[in-house]
Write a protein that holds these residues in place. Sequence first.
Motif, PDB file in Angstrom:
ATOM      1  N   GLY A  57       0.832  -1.195   0.000  1.00  0.00           N
ATOM      2  CA  GLY A  57       0.000   0.000   0.000  1.00  0.00           C
ATOM      3  C   GLY A  57       0.870   1.249   0.000  1.00  0.00           C
ATOM      4  N   ASP A  58       0.636   2.138   0.967  1.00  0.00           N
ATOM      5  CA  ASP A  58       1.358   3.409   1.034  1.00  0.00           C
ATOM      6  C   ASP A  58       2.648   3.323   1.852  1.00  0.00           C
ATOM      7  OD1 ASP A  58      -0.587   4.661  -0.483  1.00  0.00           O
ATOM      8  OD2 ASP A  58      -1.783   5.207   1.270  1.00  0.00           O
ATOM      9  N   TYR A  59       3.056   2.132   2.239  1.00  0.00           N
ATOM     10  CA  TYR A  59       4.259   1.950   3.072  1.00  0.00           C
ATOM     11  C   TYR A  59       5.494   2.282   2.232  1.00  0.00           C
ATOM     12  CZ  TYR A  59       7.257  -0.329   6.563  1.00  0.00           C
ATOM     13  OH  TYR A  59       8.192  -0.606   7.523  1.00  0.00           O
ATOM     14  N   THR A  60       6.241   3.313   2.666  1.00  0.00           N
ATOM     15  CA  THR A  60       7.377   3.800   1.886  1.00  0.00           C
ATOM     16  C   THR A  60       8.705   3.372   2.483  1.00  0.00           C
ATOM     17  OG1 THR A  60       7.632   5.862   3.146  1.00  0.00           O
ATOM     18  CG2 THR A  60       6.016   5.865   1.340  1.00  0.00           C
ATOM     19  N   GLY A  61       9.769   3.652   1.728  1.00  0.00           N
ATOM     20  CA  GLY A  61      11.104   3.411   2.244  1.00  0.00           C
ATOM     21  C   GLY A  61      11.381   4.214   3.500  1.00  0.00           C
ATOM     22  N   ARG A  62      10.860   5.433   3.540  1.00  0.00           N
ATOM     23  CA  ARG A  62      11.011   6.256   4.742  1.00  0.00           C
ATOM     24  C   ARG A  62      10.301   5.615   5.936  1.00  0.00           C
ATOM     25  NH1 ARG A  62      15.341   9.033   5.254  1.00  0.00           N
ATOM     26  NH2 ARG A  62      15.792  10.339   3.447  1.00  0.00           N
TER      27      ARG A  62
END
Length: 311
Positions: A57-62
Amino acid sequence: MAHVAQQLAAKPGHESLALSAADKGDEVHLHLTWRGPTLALGELDAWLSKPVATAYGDYTGRDALAAHRSDVWVEPVDRGARIVLPLAAAHAPGRLHTPAPVQFYDFGLQAHADRDLGPRRLSELTYTVFDTETTGLDANRDAVVQIAGVRIVGGRLLRDEVFDRLVNPGRGIPAVASEVHGISDAMVADAPDFDEIAREFLFFAEGSVLVAHHAAFDMAFLNRQRSHAGEKLSVPVLCTALLSSRLFAHSNDHTLDGLAARCGVDVESTLRHTALGDSLATAEAFQKLIPLLEALGIQTLDAALTWQRAG
């Protein structure tokens, strides 16, 4: 690192990518090295701000860096450059905790399993707080090596009613992953595969609300396993990282360590980055969040899910 490596590999002039680890005492530094021109920090930051994979989903590297309370930087090396990712070194976990005789069981749980949980008060619900350890950060390619969960029933954390299993990922565990969670190939050689363990876990969690820190990451692996089994996983899930970002909007630290510190939860260092240790820490922190949510008028599961999504 896999997400960044894919971006680097697509850039002209960046060759001979290699991943290695360096022991720095209390830390392990992961190095992604290449031959060719260096990388601008602005470009690296742009990559890290994008979702790591569709399954997340919206889970980013950050978000992944925040979960490990870390950051990355670029430094020059002979005929190229490298990205450095420092991670806290984990001690190999000792004997895994096995479920002790259950001291208390909510015999009303099965009766609640088929009811609509949405209108029920947060303080009345049964929760399964869980965590996974994996071979890497890509749910499309990596695999689970450990999953654990603990239950909260009627506001009470049942420390003796736990789920804690090693999983054979069906592949070698990269050394850089073992440095983080302490799980080796030898430890999982005789363990069941994730299909079997996931079924056991979902039976353990039946009728409860799932809770995890950065839940999108852990749910990506469960959803992929259920998809392979031809089933669709449809359960309510609360994410303590998302709840933290809304409850403590003034803070930039929504890692598990940061949340635990704000909630006055002691995280035992030898259990950090083990699935059971992180499940227990998340559960204790979540217990402290429930009255904060209710004080804001967020008293039911439906309200919490809606509020969480709005963050």
